[in-house]
Design a protein around this motif. Sequence first.
Motif, mmCIF file in Angstrom:
data_model
loop_
_atom_site.group_PDB
_atom_site.id
_atom_site.type_symbol
_atom_site.label_atom_id
_atom_site.label_comp_id
_atom_site.label_asym_id
_atom_site.label_seq_id
_atom_site.Cartn_x
_atom_site.Cartn_y
_atom_site.Cartn_z
ATOM 1 N N ALA A 1 0.940 -1.142 0.146
ATOM 2 C CA ALA A 1 -0.009 0.016 0.011
ATOM 3 C C ALA A 1 0.824 1.156 -0.023
ATOM 4 O O ALA A 1 0.470 2.470 -0.563
ATOM 5 N N GLN B 1 1.791 2.289 -3.295
ATOM 6 C CA GLN B 1 0.420 2.786 -4.260
ATOM 7 C C GLN B 1 0.062 4.195 -3.539
ATOM 8 O O GLN B 1 -0.398 5.039 -4.495
ATOM 9 N N THR C 1 0.169 0.102 -10.324
ATOM 10 C CA THR C 1 0.446 -0.871 -9.380
ATOM 11 C C THR C 1 1.398 -1.757 -9.974
ATOM 12 O O THR C 1 1.322 -1.919 -11.059
ATOM 13 N N ALA D 1 -5.941 2.522 -1.082
ATOM 14 C CA ALA D 1 -4.892 1.873 -0.445
ATOM 15 C C ALA D 1 -5.301 1.811 1.103
ATOM 16 O O ALA D 1 -4.726 1.090 1.893
ATOM 17 N N GLN E 1 -6.909 -1.552 1.988
ATOM 18 C CA GLN E 1 -5.800 -2.482 1.753
ATOM 19 C C GLN E 1 -4.915 -2.553 3.249
ATOM 20 O O GLN E 1 -4.647 -3.618 3.667
ATOM 21 N N ILE E 2 -4.793 -1.327 3.630
ATOM 22 C CA ILE E 2 -3.974 -1.316 5.018
ATOM 23 C C ILE E 2 -4.903 -2.174 6.177
ATOM 24 O O ILE E 2 -4.328 -2.612 6.675
ATOM 25 N N THR F 1 -7.803 -7.921 -1.814
ATOM 26 C CA THR F 1 -8.258 -6.538 -2.362
ATOM 27 C C THR F 1 -9.474 -6.552 -3.150
ATOM 28 O O THR F 1 -10.148 -7.559 -3.556
#
Lengths: 402, 402
Positions: free
Chosen positions: A72, A75, A96, B72, B75-76, B96
């Motif tokens: 991440a 990103q 990405t 992002a 995703q974290i 994701t």
Amino acid sequence: MSLIVQKFGGTSVANTGRLQNVADIVTSTYKAGNQVVVVVSAQGDTTDDFIAKAAELNDRPSKREMDVLLSAGEQISMALLAMAIQKLGFPVISLTGWQAGIETDINYSEARIRKVTAERIRSELDRNRIVIVAGFQGINKQDDITTLGRGGSDTTAVAIAASLGADLCQIYTDVDGVYTADPRLVPDARKLEAITYDEMLELATLGAQVLHNRSVEMAKKYNVDLEVVSSFTRNPGTKVKEGSDMEKMNVSGVARDNNCARVAIINLPDEPGVAFKVFSLLAKHKVNIDIILQSVGQKGRKSITFTIPEDKAEEVGKILNANKEGLDFEDVSINTTVAKVSIVGAGMASNPGVAAMMFEALASAGINIRMISTSEIKISVLINEADSEKAVRAIHQKFFNM
Amino acid sequence: MSLIVQKFGGTSVANTGRLQNVADIVTSTYKAGNQVVVVVSAQGDTTDDFIAKAAELNDRPSKREMDVLLSAGEQISMALLAMAIQKLGFPVISLTGWQAGIETDINYSEARIRKVTAERIRSELDRNRIVIVAGFQGINKQDDITTLGRGGSDTTAVAIAASLGADLCQIYTDVDGVYTADPRLVPDARKLEAITYDEMLELATLGAQVLHNRSVEMAKKYNVDLEVVSSFTRNPGTKVKEGSDMEKMNVSGVARDNNCARVAIINLPDEPGVAFKVFSLLAKHKVNIDIILQSVGQKGRKSITFTIPEDKAEEVGKILNANKEGLDFEDVSINTTVAKVSIVGAGMASNPGVAAMMFEALASAGINIRMISTSEIKISVLINEADSEKAVRAIHQKFFNM
């Protein structure tokens, strides 16, 4: 029109001002009529912040999920850089690892790139866009996100440059090139205009910390012209490439590696296959061995001494002691207060005087040599860590300030 | 064994302690013998932080890059939640939007889900894993990351539940269910055990802010059983589903919406097609129109009054004035100090006394009604914003505390 890949590390994109600086560099290159692919790392402390957050939840998080988390970071930085470039009025798109077709093997956290399927990058370049690609990350055959481990973003940049047949791959960093020695240790160290892949490889491996050896190996394999250049000054950097005009060069640099430990296995059986047993055991645990020395011990036995990265010392001690019976040795001694100092240069093998000059410099400085290792293009000595700065200065003085 | 989808919003995963709490809820559900798919939002302030960082670089960043940046965030949080669940010793994997097969249309920042290709989710469930999916994000046909806009994570959860034929989709939030009125306004508001999709839709649209209407519409369309439940208490929540036993219900709740403005277009030509011209113009600018009232004006002309979201008021004023000549009206007046108060209930249409009771409650409280709108299951009135709390209390008192 040239195709140029530019890689920017974490310090180069650490905050708004630095992202704007990178946007300036990238758009200047684009304005000059080049196609530009930009590879970015995560911003400054992002990775450390993520690791700290993860540690609060789990002291042993799975590598797969760690890769999801860490990826991440790039990103975020690639999207922000795209916005900074848009602000300057240039067409740009960020991709990405998986969008850019960076295909890796299955090893989470230290994946290796297997292939770059660069169709998307190519089609965006054909639309006259600046293309930003997330460094350090890829996708494996299970469609899972992987990260490339240390030196990952450099490797991404070189892999993309190789895949696209780029004219140049610039690695922007916080130093402005490759020097004859670490300028922090040797104030009159000189910046090299050019250096060969092999020399750069030796310097990278030896702790010059400018480029990771994975990226240099790949650059050599696919013949990618590299340039190490600073994102803070606008000085010319150091080119890394194959070149016959470099044969005349002798010593091109002095490097020091303090992340070094010496392991001595005392009184092993003096029989065939003993070294093989020791080193295959360590290879199984992914320990890189460097200088090796074998000597005759007592009572028809022998000892083997070698160097390893210092951060592996504790693990290696445990592995060897756990196998004491099988290997049949008397004792293991590990010394972490050693350092490796090396000189690197393309023409070295054909010039026997070089080693003598190096040893002379060390002797004059009163520094004791504990181990020696030589190759086609380098000579390394193992010395006490406390002597390492003095050694670098003495050798540099001998070769570059005569 | 049931298949349960659980969605956790940004406040539920805001920090280490809350992530551990979510891990407890998820693993308890799994331990009870259920298959579990978890949908997560970005942690607490992450999205705001990203928006602030972007604003420093570009006051008008492209929506595509904004989506790259914002996505992002989930995703974290999904990786961190996976680590918290691993710490408890359960098998888990995070995916994701693109890995989970959340396919959307091309509209960056407010994409709509077209399809969920759930093979990967299914195969991970078959391997007995808890599956975490990033909410709010998907992938479009260009392989670009998209985000779903407001209510996006709820919508992701419902879409996955529909695609998998889940037995239940639980929306964990910071309230523990749907109440007969906002408990902050009406302290004796009662929690509803169950509510129909249509009632929930009216309540969502009317500003009850428990569930976004997109997710409820989708739940209704695919007949997904929803439950609104708190991640902080372990109380039973409110079920949202079709149910014949709910026919007997009358008024199920009172809602208030202060994000409301009244627009009056004065003295338009009294000819066919005028309303069409006005509202097609606003539709082109994606303005949602609510209550509409048409009245006879002066000199053979007519006026049209309608309500819009308050945050669109300035834009609508500009659009209308820019088209003053084409639409041929005399003046536009916009009032943003109005509020909409509504009662919602399944059996309302067949019970004419309900409207009278509502108006009586408002009259007794001395509140003037400016516009009225009715549907099968709701009655809304537009009143002065300053009266809205008093109105909610008076109506709630009338219907629930007799």
